[in-house]
Design an enzyme around this catalytic site. Structure first.
Site, PDB file in Angstrom:
ATOM      1  N   CYS A 153       0.815  -1.219   0.000  1.00  0.00           N
ATOM      2  CA  CYS A 153       0.000   0.000   0.000  1.00  0.00           C
ATOM      3  C   CYS A 153       0.848   1.269   0.000  1.00  0.00           C
ATOM      4  O   CYS A 153       0.317   2.364  -0.187  1.00  0.00           O
ATOM      5  CB  CYS A 153      -0.943  -0.007   1.193  1.00  0.00           C
ATOM      6  SG  CYS A 153      -2.255  -1.239   1.047  1.00  0.00           S
ATOM      7  N   ASP A 184      -9.967   1.219   7.744  1.00  0.00           N
ATOM      8  CA  ASP A 184      -8.766   0.406   7.948  1.00  0.00           C
ATOM      9  C   ASP A 184      -7.536   1.275   7.711  1.00  0.00           C
ATOM     10  O   ASP A 184      -7.546   2.231   6.943  1.00  0.00           O
ATOM     11  CB  ASP A 184      -8.761  -0.870   7.104  1.00  0.00           C
ATOM     12  CG  ASP A 184      -8.789  -0.643   5.604  1.00  0.00           C
ATOM     13  OD1 ASP A 184      -9.005   0.490   5.164  1.00  0.00           O
ATOM     14  OD2 ASP A 184      -8.606  -1.636   4.875  1.00  0.00           O
ATOM     15  N   ASP A 222     -11.355  -4.016   3.161  1.00  0.00           N
ATOM     16  CA  ASP A 222     -12.199  -2.865   2.818  1.00  0.00           C
ATOM     17  C   ASP A 222     -13.669  -3.148   3.109  1.00  0.00           C
ATOM     18  O   ASP A 222     -14.416  -2.249   3.497  1.00  0.00           O
ATOM     19  CB  ASP A 222     -12.024  -2.502   1.341  1.00  0.00           C
ATOM     20  CG  ASP A 222     -10.704  -1.800   1.059  1.00  0.00           C
ATOM     21  OD1 ASP A 222     -10.088  -1.309   2.018  1.00  0.00           O
ATOM     22  OD2 ASP A 222     -10.306  -1.753  -0.112  1.00  0.00           O
TER      23      ASP A 222
END
Length: 336
Positions: A18, A231, A98
């Site tokens: 990420c 998150d 998600d």
């Protein structure tokens, strides 16, 4: 820490996990003014859009007949670890997160795969897909088909569809003053993954954290009556918390001493293993931040996580409280 495979997948990607996200400020400028927010008018029998582009939530949600909401998301990234099977597991857990972050349960997913066939043996792609399939099975989510392309950089993830209660979604704009902030996984994944890419050292506890589903934390948040969560992934704790505070019209206070970190995270940061995404995250939130801690501490709080935990407005048994939501003040973010 153990040796890494002969083919080091992280060496085939400019970024990793990420941390390779588009910087949050740039992304918001691109998305500004696009259609797809609540209130968008559609013809035909399209259900009511409950969550769209407005606040950068973790997924989109549409109310459908039968008192249910469909939750949809897609998430994929370049290798964050060298082992193909582990990368598949991490990417799948991250994509499923998600849906959990919205208070939903994943139902169906499809693979998203990009692979440099002339540079990396395609047999390793099968290991990536095997890892993703095992995590989907653990989540009780069907994984069927998908799409693959030949690409100079390897990338993998899932497009996930889930279901939830439209009146009990966890969302960015529902944090209320007087509510504790709970974090369900330790921070430090960005710096540890950066160190892994640079040195080849393998951190089993980081892999265990990244492959742990956020399912139990999500269910616990709903059971506790929570209404707001996100998150903690590529924009770091500070970036995701800023989005929640801004969307909810509140301020958030972080108790830095209460924030847990993975073993070796601080020493990895001290050794210079800081993802560029972590620095960009801090630069983005700095104008909105009142902090009385060191710059090093702020970088760790902004560290770009991959498959991190949930940040929940509410107290959840078994997880640490790391701050609180307060009435809106001069700064949306306060770190002490």
């Amino acid at each position: 820490m153990t040796a890494t495979p002969t083919v080091r997948l992280t060496q085939y990607a400019a970024g990793g996990g990420c941390a390779c996200k588009v910087p949050p400020g740039e992304l918001e400028r691109v998305l500004a003014g696009l259609p797809g927010g609540r209130g968008t008018v559609h013809t035909g029998e399209v259900g009511e859009l409950l969550v769209g582009l407005e606040h950068g939530d973790d997924a989109a949600a549409v109310r459908i007949a039968g008192g249910r909401a469909v939750i949809a998301t897609a998430d994929f990234f370049t290798p964050v670890v060298d082992d193909a099977y582990d990368w598949g597991r991490i990417a799948a857990a991250n994509a499923l997160s998600d849906v959990y972050a919205m208070g939903g349960e994943p139902v169906l997913a499809v693979n998203l795969l990009a692979w440099p066939r002339e540079r990396i043996p395609f047999e390793l792609a099968a290991e990536v897909l095997r890892g993703g399939a095992e995590v989907a099975l653990e989540a009780g989510c069907h994984l069927a088909g998908g799409h693959s392309i030949d690409d100079p950089e390897p990338k993998y993830g899932l497009a996930v569809t889930g279901m939830g209660d439209p009146d009990r979604l966890l969302r960015n704009d529902a944090a209320r003053p007087g509510t504790p902030l709970t974090l369900t996984k330790p921070l430090g994944l960005g710096v540890l993954n950066n160190r892994h890419k640079a040195t080849g050292e393998r951190f089993e506890h980081a892999i265990a954290a990244m492959t742990t589903l956020n399912r139990d934390a999500s269910r616990a948040a709903l059971a506790a009556g929570c209404t707001a969560a996100t998150d903690v992934t590529g924009f770091g704790l500070l970036g995701h918390l800023y989005k929640m505070a801004r969307a909810s019209g509140v301020s958030a206070v972080v108790d830095s001493a209460a924030v847990p970190y993975l073993e070796a995270a601080r020493e990895s940061h001290a050794a210079g293993h800081v993802p560029g995404g972590s620095v960009r995250n801090l630069d983005w939130v700095r104008p909105h931040l009142d902090a009385s801690v060191s710059e090093d501490e702020l970088v760790l709080l902004a560290d770009a996580q991959t498959s991190g935990g949930l940040l929940i407005a509410g107290e959840i048994p078994g997880y640490p409280v790391v701050g609180e939501i307060v009435e809106a003040g001069e700064h949306p973010l306060v770190v002490r």
